[in-house]
Design a protein around this motif. Sequence first.
Motif, short mmCIF file in Angstrom:
data_model
loop_
_atom_site.label_atom_id
_atom_site.label_comp_id
_atom_site.label_asym_id
_atom_site.label_seq_id
_atom_site.Cartn_x
_atom_site.Cartn_y
_atom_site.Cartn_z
N GLY A 194 7.98 -4.75 1.06
CA GLY A 194 7.17 -4.05 2.04
C GLY A 194 5.69 -4.11 1.72
N VAL A 195 4.92 -3.36 2.48
CA VAL A 195 3.47 -3.24 2.28
C VAL A 195 3.25 -2.13 1.27
CG1 VAL A 195 1.28 -2.74 3.41
CG2 VAL A 195 3.03 -4.03 4.63
N VAL A 196 2.40 -2.40 0.27
CA VAL A 196 2.24 -1.46 -0.85
C VAL A 196 0.75 -1.26 -1.15
CG1 VAL A 196 2.69 -1.08 -3.31
CG2 VAL A 196 4.41 -2.19 -1.89
N GLY A 197 0.36 0.00 -1.32
CA GLY A 197 -0.96 0.36 -1.80
C GLY A 197 -0.81 1.42 -2.87
N LYS A 198 -1.83 1.55 -3.73
CA LYS A 198 -1.74 2.51 -4.83
C LYS A 198 -3.00 3.36 -4.91
CE LYS A 198 -0.88 -0.82 -7.80
NZ LYS A 198 -0.65 -1.55 -9.05
N VAL A 199 -2.78 4.62 -5.28
CA VAL A 199 -3.89 5.52 -5.58
C VAL A 199 -3.53 6.32 -6.83
CG1 VAL A 199 -4.71 5.77 -3.19
CG2 VAL A 199 -3.03 7.38 -4.08
N LYS A 200 -4.56 6.85 -7.47
CA LYS A 200 -4.36 7.81 -8.55
C LYS A 200 -5.01 9.10 -8.10
CE LYS A 200 -3.94 6.48 -12.72
NZ LYS A 200 -4.06 5.96 -14.06
N ASP A 201 -4.26 10.19 -8.16
CA ASP A 201 -4.81 11.46 -7.69
C ASP A 201 -5.80 12.01 -8.72
OD1 ASP A 201 -3.40 13.02 -9.63
OD2 ASP A 201 -1.77 13.47 -8.24
N PRO A 202 -6.55 13.06 -8.37
CA PRO A 202 -7.55 13.60 -9.29
C PRO A 202 -6.98 14.11 -10.61
CG PRO A 202 -7.92 14.44 -7.06
CD PRO A 202 -6.60 13.72 -7.06
N ALA A 252 -0.52 10.12 9.43
CA ALA A 252 0.50 9.37 8.67
C ALA A 252 1.73 10.26 8.52
CB ALA A 252 -0.03 8.97 7.30
N SER A 253 2.85 9.78 8.98
CA SER A 253 4.10 10.51 8.86
C SER A 253 4.91 9.89 7.72
CB SER A 253 4.88 10.40 10.18
OG SER A 253 6.14 11.01 10.04
N PHE A 254 5.37 10.70 6.80
CA PHE A 254 6.12 10.19 5.66
C PHE A 254 7.62 10.37 5.88
CE2 PHE A 254 1.97 11.26 3.82
CZ PHE A 254 1.62 10.01 3.37
N ILE A 300 2.35 5.46 -5.17
CA ILE A 300 2.51 4.25 -4.39
C ILE A 300 2.74 4.71 -2.95
CG2 ILE A 300 4.04 2.30 -3.89
CD1 ILE A 300 4.68 2.27 -6.91
N ILE A 301 1.97 4.15 -2.04
CA ILE A 301 2.18 4.43 -0.63
C ILE A 301 2.64 3.11 -0.03
CG2 ILE A 301 1.12 5.18 1.53
CD1 ILE A 301 -0.79 6.89 -0.19
N ALA A 302 3.84 3.11 0.53
CA ALA A 302 4.47 1.86 0.93
C ALA A 302 5.22 1.99 2.24
CB ALA A 302 5.46 1.41 -0.17
N SER A 303 5.40 0.84 2.88
CA SER A 303 6.29 0.83 4.05
C SER A 303 7.70 1.01 3.54
CB SER A 303 6.14 -0.49 4.81
OG SER A 303 6.41 -1.60 3.99
N ALA A 304 8.60 1.40 4.42
CA ALA A 304 9.99 1.65 4.01
C ALA A 304 10.58 0.43 3.35
CB ALA A 304 10.82 2.06 5.23
N THR A 328 6.01 5.28 4.46
CA THR A 328 5.40 5.59 5.74
C THR A 328 5.27 4.31 6.58
OG1 THR A 328 3.46 6.57 6.83
CG2 THR A 328 3.06 5.31 4.82
N LEU A 329 5.07 4.49 7.87
CA LEU A 329 4.79 3.35 8.75
C LEU A 329 3.30 2.99 8.73
CD1 LEU A 329 7.00 4.30 11.85
CD2 LEU A 329 7.47 2.59 10.07
N ASP A 330 2.44 3.93 8.33
CA ASP A 330 0.99 3.73 8.34
C ASP A 330 0.44 3.78 6.91
OD1 ASP A 330 -1.71 3.53 8.93
OD2 ASP A 330 -1.84 5.49 9.90
N VAL A 331 0.66 2.72 6.16
CA VAL A 331 0.21 2.66 4.76
C VAL A 331 -1.30 2.80 4.68
CG1 VAL A 331 0.09 1.20 2.70
CG2 VAL A 331 2.22 1.33 4.02
N GLU A 332 -2.02 2.02 5.47
CA GLU A 332 -3.48 2.04 5.42
C GLU A 332 -4.05 3.43 5.75
OE1 GLU A 332 -7.21 -0.26 7.51
OE2 GLU A 332 -5.37 -1.39 7.11
N GLY A 333 -3.53 4.06 6.80
CA GLY A 333 -3.99 5.39 7.18
C GLY A 333 -3.72 6.43 6.10
N ALA A 334 -2.54 6.35 5.49
CA ALA A 334 -2.19 7.30 4.43
C ALA A 334 -3.09 7.11 3.21
CB ALA A 334 -0.72 7.16 4.06
#
Length: 157
Positions: A131-139, A12-14, A145-149, A100-106
């Motif tokens: 855009g395409v949006v996914g979310k995570v919470k770090d430890p 995944a390239s950011f 938010i990891i999203a397409s541009a 990123t272009l690869d939201v799912e991979g990231a």
Amino acid sequence: MALEIEQQNGGASFAALKPQLMLPAGKADEAVQFYKTAFGAEELKRVSHPKRKADQELPLILCAELKIGSASLLVCDQTDDSSCAAGNDSGSGIVFRLETLDVEGALEKAVKAGAAKEGEIVEDDGACCGGVVGKVKDPFGVAWIIASASKAADVEA
């Protein structure tokens, strides 16, 4: 600060890292005006909440992108139906947005490294600049938010 990065992240390239301030509903416009006056911020774009325009004199802001120097900052009103909610109970906070272009991979890589996935990947047609949006919470409890541009059209206030 938005940091333009050309870093490979295991596939995944950011393209950008943008802090996103989530403020109590109705405070984002006030914050934008403050940052303009105090820090000379330039407002690059604004996306208003489509469902709340008629209900309020000043509609809630889903996403206002500001430029301060060479950095970008996103300022948003926290809403119950925001797909980019900060994930805390206080109604305000900071979220980091990676584009990123690869939201799912990231997202997969972040989860494998120990982050907790929050919700599903969604096609977001307005909130958080689209855009395409996914979310995570770090430890450490920080929301990402990891999203397409961003692709939302500029909307004047």
